[in-house]
Write a protein that holds these residues in place. Structure first.
Motif, mmCIF file in Angstrom:
data_model
loop_
_atom_site.group_PDB
_atom_site.id
_atom_site.type_symbol
_atom_site.label_atom_id
_atom_site.label_comp_id
_atom_site.label_asym_id
_atom_site.label_seq_id
_atom_site.Cartn_x
_atom_site.Cartn_y
_atom_site.Cartn_z
ATOM 1 N N ASN A 1 24.126 9.686 -63.179
ATOM 2 C CA ASN A 1 23.975 11.038 -62.625
ATOM 3 C C ASN A 1 22.886 11.852 -63.322
ATOM 4 N N VAL A 2 21.841 11.166 -63.717
ATOM 5 C CA VAL A 2 20.654 11.855 -64.230
ATOM 6 C C VAL A 2 20.080 12.670 -63.067
ATOM 7 N N PRO A 3 19.900 13.975 -63.252
ATOM 8 C CA PRO A 3 19.463 14.793 -62.111
ATOM 9 C C PRO A 3 18.142 14.324 -61.532
ATOM 10 N N ARG A 4 18.099 14.263 -60.214
ATOM 11 C CA ARG A 4 16.881 13.816 -59.546
ATOM 12 C C ARG A 4 15.783 14.862 -59.678
ATOM 13 N N ILE A 5 14.530 14.379 -59.559
ATOM 14 C CA ILE A 5 13.376 15.281 -59.538
ATOM 15 C C ILE A 5 13.205 15.706 -58.079
ATOM 16 N N THR B 1 9.641 8.320 -67.627
ATOM 17 C CA THR B 1 9.127 9.033 -68.799
ATOM 18 C C THR B 1 8.089 10.081 -68.379
ATOM 19 N N MET B 2 7.392 9.807 -67.285
ATOM 20 C CA MET B 2 6.474 10.818 -66.759
ATOM 21 C C MET B 2 7.271 11.970 -66.149
ATOM 22 N N GLN B 3 8.414 11.631 -65.548
ATOM 23 C CA GLN B 3 9.273 12.680 -64.999
ATOM 24 C C GLN B 3 9.733 13.621 -66.105
ATOM 25 N N GLU B 4 10.048 13.038 -67.250
ATOM 26 C CA GLU B 4 10.471 13.866 -68.380
ATOM 27 C C GLU B 4 9.360 14.817 -68.798
ATOM 28 N N ALA B 5 8.138 14.289 -68.828
ATOM 29 C CA ALA B 5 7.002 15.127 -69.211
ATOM 30 C C ALA B 5 6.824 16.262 -68.210
ATOM 31 N N VAL B 6 6.952 15.934 -66.927
ATOM 32 C CA VAL B 6 6.773 16.945 -65.881
ATOM 33 C C VAL B 6 7.889 17.987 -65.953
ATOM 34 N N PRO C 1 4.370 19.220 -72.336
ATOM 35 C CA PRO C 1 4.903 17.954 -71.823
ATOM 36 C C PRO C 1 5.723 17.149 -72.821
ATOM 37 N N PHE C 2 5.846 17.652 -74.055
ATOM 38 C CA PHE C 2 6.492 16.820 -75.080
ATOM 39 C C PHE C 2 7.963 17.168 -75.217
ATOM 40 N N ARG C 3 8.780 16.452 -74.487
ATOM 41 C CA ARG C 3 10.215 16.691 -74.554
ATOM 42 C C ARG C 3 10.684 16.426 -75.986
ATOM 43 N N GLY C 4 11.462 17.357 -76.497
ATOM 44 C CA GLY C 4 12.014 17.152 -77.834
ATOM 45 C C GLY C 4 11.076 17.531 -78.958
ATOM 46 N N ALA C 5 9.995 18.238 -78.628
ATOM 47 C CA ALA C 5 9.094 18.680 -79.693
ATOM 48 C C ALA C 5 9.857 19.595 -80.640
ATOM 49 N N THR C 6 9.685 19.376 -81.942
ATOM 50 C CA THR C 6 10.465 20.166 -82.894
ATOM 51 C C THR C 6 9.652 21.322 -83.469
#
Lengths: 271, 693
Positions: A191-195, B394-399, B408-413
């Motif tokens: 259930n990772v939210p969709r984009i 991983t690109m989705q995470e950046a977006v 774009p850096f998920r989890g940047a501290t």
């Protein structure tokens, strides 16, 4: 199936630690440069609902109680293809207690109309109380199942019944429950939210979004605006992390090792 | 003999000349139709303005079509293509001279001109065509470079040209021998044929052979003309046309904005989404394969091949009708190929390939006929991202991080201002009179290793007395990764937001150590209401050095090579400023890599690729690290936060071979200001990790 998913907008929990501040007067986090995001478990709930609708059909209404900015969370949910959105605008205390929130949500759900399933995140990423779901079920007078990560509609039943998978401390439980039902959802790889598609993001700004005031809900709005009387935060502080450096001493390797062992024992006993 | 009388009889020994004109007419008609159907298909594409600024276009045409600017960069091709190309031109001129002499009745084929040009030069260039064809054939049949496409068509083209040239020499020789042409020796190859023939053939036999040979030659020539537009030989016409209509902007400005109010489809789903110029690109392709041979993704063994993408799209285009298929809408067998979704139908446009592109544009730079491969890849990505929401996790995470956090850096501290701890750096809010805005960039602010680069830059600016300020916590990503990944919508939002903020602060001059930010500000923000004077920090620092405001006192003893960041060099033509900084801050100057400046090899981090975990055995940064090690340099200078972390990872992975350090040019310069400035340069090499690793 009529599904209502409750969403909470919170401060981005991933802001850098050094940017995190607390207002000692308000006993709450300061927004500062942090952005507002939808609580991740609420998004897991929405994703679970979207997948359920794909299989079983029905309608998803997303509901939020919060500041006017919470509209962004609802618009994003519409972009993810929720059908309807309702925002109950909070013009009172910005951190109402879970009981006050549950009363507002219950009143709003009654106003929305008949439902089969109400879904919430298991807890929010700001306060982490994890109580709203259970309290909401009480308010609505229906059963609740917590920590759910998968829902299936039971086949061949005359009455709508759901099979739910819930996470426990030791593994999973599978439970069956009739509707109407309140569930709190936890995260799972499924259930990772969709984009949302950009096309849908654009369309979401053109979709209707109901905005209700507290006074429209037929509840004690003044009590909610005051933040509720269920519990109050007495103190709030950022934990201070201390690191201490000690050097192991001793002439020979044996001495050093026994010194190290003694120190480890000392520390672990103190804990 | 009096040279002024020199000439020859045109159409000697040939009767029924009308047949030649008929053949010519048919051949021209078939050829014209071949060109027409190609152009008609382009006309189904969307609009593009590519006939403006004629003077610049003409210059481009002269340099790259007439003078073969890019073709001659490769040695083998430079030789054989120049032979064939110049031979074709000379022989075409010679044929035109015959036309003027014979059909217009103007006596030009006379005297010295006849002897020097029409006989001698034409013979020499004809021989060069033969040599060129033979080199090309040897290359194709025996050398077999990987980048070529091995088709029967290519071999038939070589065979046809060879046969045309050979028959030409044969009939010339037989004519010289049979007519006892007193000027025959002016045509050396023809004369040789004449000498040999007359010793073994009777005059009658030579006349007959000439007659048959002449019609064979004519049939081959006219056949070739008719056939050429249906083959890659169409590049003779479409290559120059493509060069004339090439983009006149820097490569960094190649991506087009989308009109979100009007666009029916976001990005390119089918051929119908391309502009006429994109479609013309497909037909201009000569199958030379240079784009693929320089592609970093392809070099390390990934499936991406810009050449195959262009050729597959060309094949798809050629299946499309020249007019919209009226029955297309209701699907079925009559569906218009123009509307077929490209991803899924075209093998080389697989998501796997599209998500391997670093948008380095080495392909665009390498193409002799100026095909723009990279923007097409981004067009296809746009469709996948915006219409299908189908792109790597991983690109989705950046977006997602860009959307909610502006970086774009998920989890940047780190926070946006941590890098400036202990420095006297003011925000623009505190220093409204600042002359320069130092744009830190997400990499510079949030990645530990890159913070040192921004620190060095800020300290250098301070030392030079530049009144500068930063946006601090108000800074947000310029949108470059969003745009290259294909989320144009997000890019546009970020661009408008940033431009508005910068305009509100009255910012005029921006200095940044990130070439991606630099490119976006310089080439892309003007379309979104943001026009600034933009400098890469290397340019600005080089200027401060010139003005004597920065004076290096020590010199680095190490051997240093410089890695050109794609978005600084190839995309924007800035090559010298960073080299200059290395030059003045070191004792030995820059050792160049084999692939440098415009033909530099990407670090692997552009186009959103630094947000993708590459397979261990197919990493672009490790290939670049190999090239760095090959120079023998101790230190590789960079000018980009992405290059810095990618190359540090790359050289670290090859640590066993040799220890190489990676430093930004600003760090090298700062170090040279004072031998004690080593705070900046101590002990890195292992901490190039990105947050979220």
């Amino acid at each position: 199936m009529n599904i209502i998913v409750c969403l909470k907008q919170i401060l981005d929990p991933l802001i850098p630690v050094r940017d995190f501040r607390i207002d000692p007067e308000l006993r709450a986090a300061v927004q500062g440069s942090a952005s507002l995001v939808t609580n991740i478990f609420c998004e897991n709930a929405l994703e679970t609902a979207l997948q359920l609708r794909e299989r079983a059909g029905g309608k998803i209404t997303v509901l939020a109680f919060g500041a006017p900015s919470a509209e962004d969370s609802l618009r994003k949910a519409l972009a993810m293809k929720a059908d309807d959105a309702v925002l109950v605008v909070n013009d009172g205390n910005v951190h109402p207690d879970p009981m006050a929130v549950a009363r507002v949500l219950a009143a709003a759900i009654r106003k929305i109309g008949a439902f089969d399933l109400v879904m919430l995140g298991r807890e929010s990423g700001d306060w982490g109380a994890g109580q709203t779901g259970g309290l909401l079920a009480e308010e609505l007078g229906v059963a609740s199942v917590s920590f759910v990560d998968a829902i299936e509609v039971a086949d061949g039943e005359s009455h709508l019944k759901l099979h739910l998978k819930r996470q426990t401390d030791t593994g999973w439980e599978r439970v069956a429950a009739p509707t109407p039902l309140v569930v709190t959802v936890t995260n799972d790889e499924h259930n990772v939210p969709r984009i949302p598609k950009t096309r849908d993001v654009m369309m979401s700004y053109r979709q209707p979004l109901a905005k209700w005031t507290l006074d429209e809900l037929g509840i004690d709005a003044a009590a909610v605006r005051a933040g509720g009387d269920y519990y109050r935060v007495v103190d709030l502080s950022i934990p201070v992390r201390e690191t201490k450096c000690e050097l192991v001493s001793g002439d020979s390797l044996e001495d050093k090792v026994s010194d190290l062992a003694a120190r480890i024992l000392q520390v672990t006993r103190a804990m | 003999m009096d040279h002024s009388e020199a000439t020859r009889e045109v159409l000697w020994n040939i009767g029924n000349v009308w047949l030649m004109y008929l053949m010519f007419a048919v051949s021209a008609g078939v050829a014209a139709y071949g060109l027409y159907i190609r152009i008609a298909r382009w006309r189904r594409g969307r609009e593009a303005v590519r006939f403006d600024r004629p003077a610049e276009r003409l210059r481009l045409l002269l340099r790259h079509a007439a003078a073969q600017g890019r073709t001659v960069r490769e040695r083998q091709a430079a030789i054989f293509h120049t032979f064939i190309y110049t031979g074709f031109i000379i022989l075409t001129i010679a044929t035109t001279v015959v036309l003027i002499e014979h059909d217009f009745g103007i006596p030009v084929m006379r005297g010295a001109f006849y002897l020097y040009f029409q006989s001698f030069i034409v013979d020499v260039f004809g021989a060069l065509v033969l040599v060129g064809v033979l080199i090309a054939a040897v290359r194709r049949l025996f050398v077999k470079p990987k980048k070529l496409v091995y088709t029967d068509e290519a071999l038939w083209i070589l065979t046809a040209i060879f046969a045309i040239a050979v028959t030409g020499f044969l009939i010339e020789g037989w004519r010289i021998a049979a007519t006892r042409d007193p000027w025959g020796s002016w045509s050396p190859l023809g004369y040789m044929v004449a000498q040999i023939s007359s010793s073994v053939m009777s005059e009658g036999a030579m006349r007959t052979a000439h007659l048959i040979g002449w019609w064979t030659h004519a049939a081959l020539v006219f056949g070739f003309i008719a056939w050429a537009p249906y083959t890659k030989m169409a590049h003779v016409v479409f290559g120059p046309l493509n060069i004339y209509t090439a983009s006149l902007e820097p490569i960094g400005a190649a991506l087009r904005p989308i009109d979100f109010e009007k666009a029916e489809v976001l990005g390119v789903k089918a051929l119908s989404g391309f502009t006429w110029k994109d479609l013309a690109d497909f037909d201009a392709c000569t199958e030379c394969g240079r784009c693929t041979s320089v592609c970093p993704a392809n070099t390390v063994g990934k499936t991406l091949s810009p050449r195959d993408l262009i050729l597959d799209l060309r094949a798809l285009l050629h299946r499309a009708p020249i007019k919209r298929n009226a029955n297309g809408a209701d699907g079925g067998a009559s569906e218009d190929v123009f509307d077929l979704p490209i991803v899924g139908v075209v093998e080389s446009a697989s998501p796997e390939s599209l998500w391997a592109c670093t948008t380095c544009a080495a392909c665009v730079e390498a193409c002799p006929v100026f095909i723009e491969q990279m923007p097409k890849i981004v067009d296809l990505r746009r469709y996948l991202v915006m219409e299908e929401a189908d792109f790597p996790d991983t690109m989705q995470e950046a977006v997602t991080s860009l959307e909610s956090r502006g970086h774009p850096f998920r989890g940047a501290t780190a926070s946006r201002v941590d890098w400036a701890d202990g420095l006297n750096v003011k925000t623009i809010n505190e220093a409204r009179d600042a002359e320069v805005l130092l744009w830190v960039g997400c990499g510079g602010a949030l990645i530990e290793r890159n913070q040192k680069v921004v620190r060095a830059t800020a300290q250098l600016l301070e030392k030079a007395g530049v009144r500068f300020a930063i946006l601090g916590r108000e800074e947000k990503c310029t949108g470059d990764p969003a745009r290259r990944i294909g989320n144009e919508f997000l890019f546009e939002m970020l661009a408008k937001e940033n431009a508005e903020r910068l305009n509100n602060y009255g910012v005029k001059k921006i200095v940044t150590s990130c070439p991606h930010c630099f490119n976006t500000f310089r080439n892309e923000y003007p379309q979104f209401g943001g026009s600034y004077e933009v400098y890469h920090h290397s340019e600005y620092l080089a200027r401060l050095v010139d003005e004597g405001r920065i004076r290096p006192v020590t010199a680095d003893e190490r051997s240093i090579t410089f890695h050109d960041p794609c978005y600084l060099g190839r995309h924007n033509g800035v090559f010298d400023a960073p080299r200059k900084l290395v030059q003045i801050a070191s004792r030995r100057g820059v050792v160049e890599m084999e692939q440098s400046r415009a033909t530099s090899f990407c670090c692997g981090g552009g186009g959103g690729m630094s947000f993708i975990e590459e397979p261990k055995d197919k990493r672009v940064n490790q290939e670049r690290a190999r090239q760095i090690l090959a120079t023998g340099a101790d230190l590789v200078a960079v000018g980009c936060p992405f290059c810095l972390t990618m190359l540090e990872d790359g050289v670290n992975a090859r640590r066993g071979e040799r220890d190489v350090r990676v430093m930004d040019v600003a760090e090298i310069l700062w170090q040279s200001m004072n031998s004690e400035n080593t705070e900046q340069t101590k002990d890195y090499g292992t901490n190039g990790k990105k947050p979220g690793d």
